[in-house]
Design an enzyme around this catalytic site. Structure first.
Site, short mmCIF file in Angstrom:
data_model
loop_
_atom_site.label_atom_id
_atom_site.label_comp_id
_atom_site.label_asym_id
_atom_site.label_seq_id
_atom_site.Cartn_x
_atom_site.Cartn_y
_atom_site.Cartn_z
N LYS A 148 0.62 -1.49 0.17
CA LYS A 148 -0.06 -0.09 -0.13
C LYS A 148 0.86 1.27 0.35
O LYS A 148 0.78 2.27 -0.37
CB LYS A 148 -0.64 0.11 1.23
N GLN A 152 -4.44 -1.50 9.30
CA GLN A 152 -5.20 -2.89 8.87
C GLN A 152 -5.56 -4.02 9.31
O GLN A 152 -5.32 -4.47 10.80
CB GLN A 152 -3.41 -3.39 8.70
N ASP A 180 -11.82 2.24 3.41
CA ASP A 180 -11.53 0.79 3.04
C ASP A 180 -12.97 0.84 2.92
O ASP A 180 -13.71 -0.79 2.85
CB ASP A 180 -11.49 -0.20 4.26
#
Ligand code: NAD
Length: 279
Positions: free
Chosen positions: A52, A96, A119
């Site tokens: 990422k 995460q 997200d």
């Protein structure tokens, strides 16, 4: 023989389009930043986080890394998120998953401001998807829509069967296909006659989490087959939820693993970051 949908190529196109957009904004003195939080050092998470950050650098998005120790308390993490929510320089916040077991993931998902929830996991963004309002969409399903559209595969009016009902893949996937005017069936672990239902699909999206579960017996001749699964087989090679060699001769289009859905997830995360910035 099916045509392979090249997720690597399509994700690269998306990243290059985003890079241009970000460069144009930078020329006006506007910079875009994503906060990436990792708690603990789970090796798989470290690989994802590393990718990422690398992709952010490629596109021109600043990534602000928080590498927190395993023993970080839930409150400490929530305090960092609160600070990032209030920081006008931060456009997107990503934490995460999975988190260490002493931290409640739902508390963290709820704490991230919906405006920075790149997200697409916050209930407000999920709700926006349900009622057709603007909001962030979970990256893997959003990537699959791009794979279909950029391969000129018609969705409207087609029967789409989604196997899996997780909050991250199956449910948002079904809602997105509905938004694209498909007729949608969702299958899950309690579904009866899975094979018969799958055989009616024009577009079969498989997110079941079981290696090579779906073979040619589940697939209608000429169907489009999208494989979301990622596993390592006995030889340590990557494989999906679909038995590619069995299904490929019968399908019209198919995504390989690796190189299909996988690369799209990061591309759509970057897309969400740029959208967060432009709003
Ligand atoms: P999950 O385990 O949360 O969900 C699996 C779903 O499959 C469940 O909803 C369950 O009801 C259903 N299921 C299980 N057994 C079944 C059966 N016998 N018949 C019908 N349905 C059944 O998994 P997930 O998070 O949705 O992920 C699914 C797969 O996609 C996994 O292999 C995961 O690694 C992969 N994944 C890939 C990406 C990517 O970027 N490519 C992203 C997320 C997940």
């Amino acid at each position: 023989m099916a045509e392979k949908i090249d997720g690597k190529l399509i994700s690269q196109q998306i990243k290059d389009e985003l890079k241009e957009k970000v460069a144009a904004l930078a020329a006006e003195g506007k910079t875009c930043a994503l906060a990436v939080i990792q708690v603990g050092n789970d090796p798989a998470s470290s690989v994802y986080v590393g990718n990422k950050k690398k992709t952010c650098a490629y596109i021109g998005i600043e990534s602000i890394a928080y590498e927190l120790p395993e023993e970080t308390s839930e409150q400490e993490l929530l305090d960092i998120i609160d600070k990032l929510n209030k920081d006008p320089k931060v456009n997107g916040i990503l934490c995460q998953l999975p988190l260490p077991s002493h931290i409640n993931e739902d508390h963290v998902i709820h704490a991230i401001s919906p405006e920075k929830d790149v997200d697409g996991f916050h209930p407000r963004n999920v709700g926006a998807l349900v009622i057709g309002e603007k909001g962030f969409v979970s990256c893997t399903p959003a990537g699959i829509i791009q794979l279909l559209k950029r391969s000129n595969i018609e969705i409207a009016g087609k029967h789409c069967v989604v196997i899996g009902r997780s909050n991250i893949v199956g449910k948002p996937m079904a809602l997105l296909m509905l938004r694209e005017n498909a007729t949608v069936t969702i299958c899950h672990s309690r579904t009866q006659n899975l094979k018969e239902i799958c055989k009616e699909a024009d577009i079969l999206i498989v997110a079941i989490g079981k290696p090579k579960f779906i073979n040619a017996d589940y697939v209608k001749e000429g169907a489009v087959v999208i494989d979301v699964g990622i596993h390592r087989n006995e030889d340590n090679k990557l494989c999906g939820d679909v038995d590619f060699d069995s299904v490929e001769p019968k399908a019209s289009y198919i995504t390989p693993v690796p190189g299909g859905v996988g690369p799209m997830t990061i591309a759509m995360l970057m897309n969400n970051c740029v959208e967060a910035f432009m709003d």
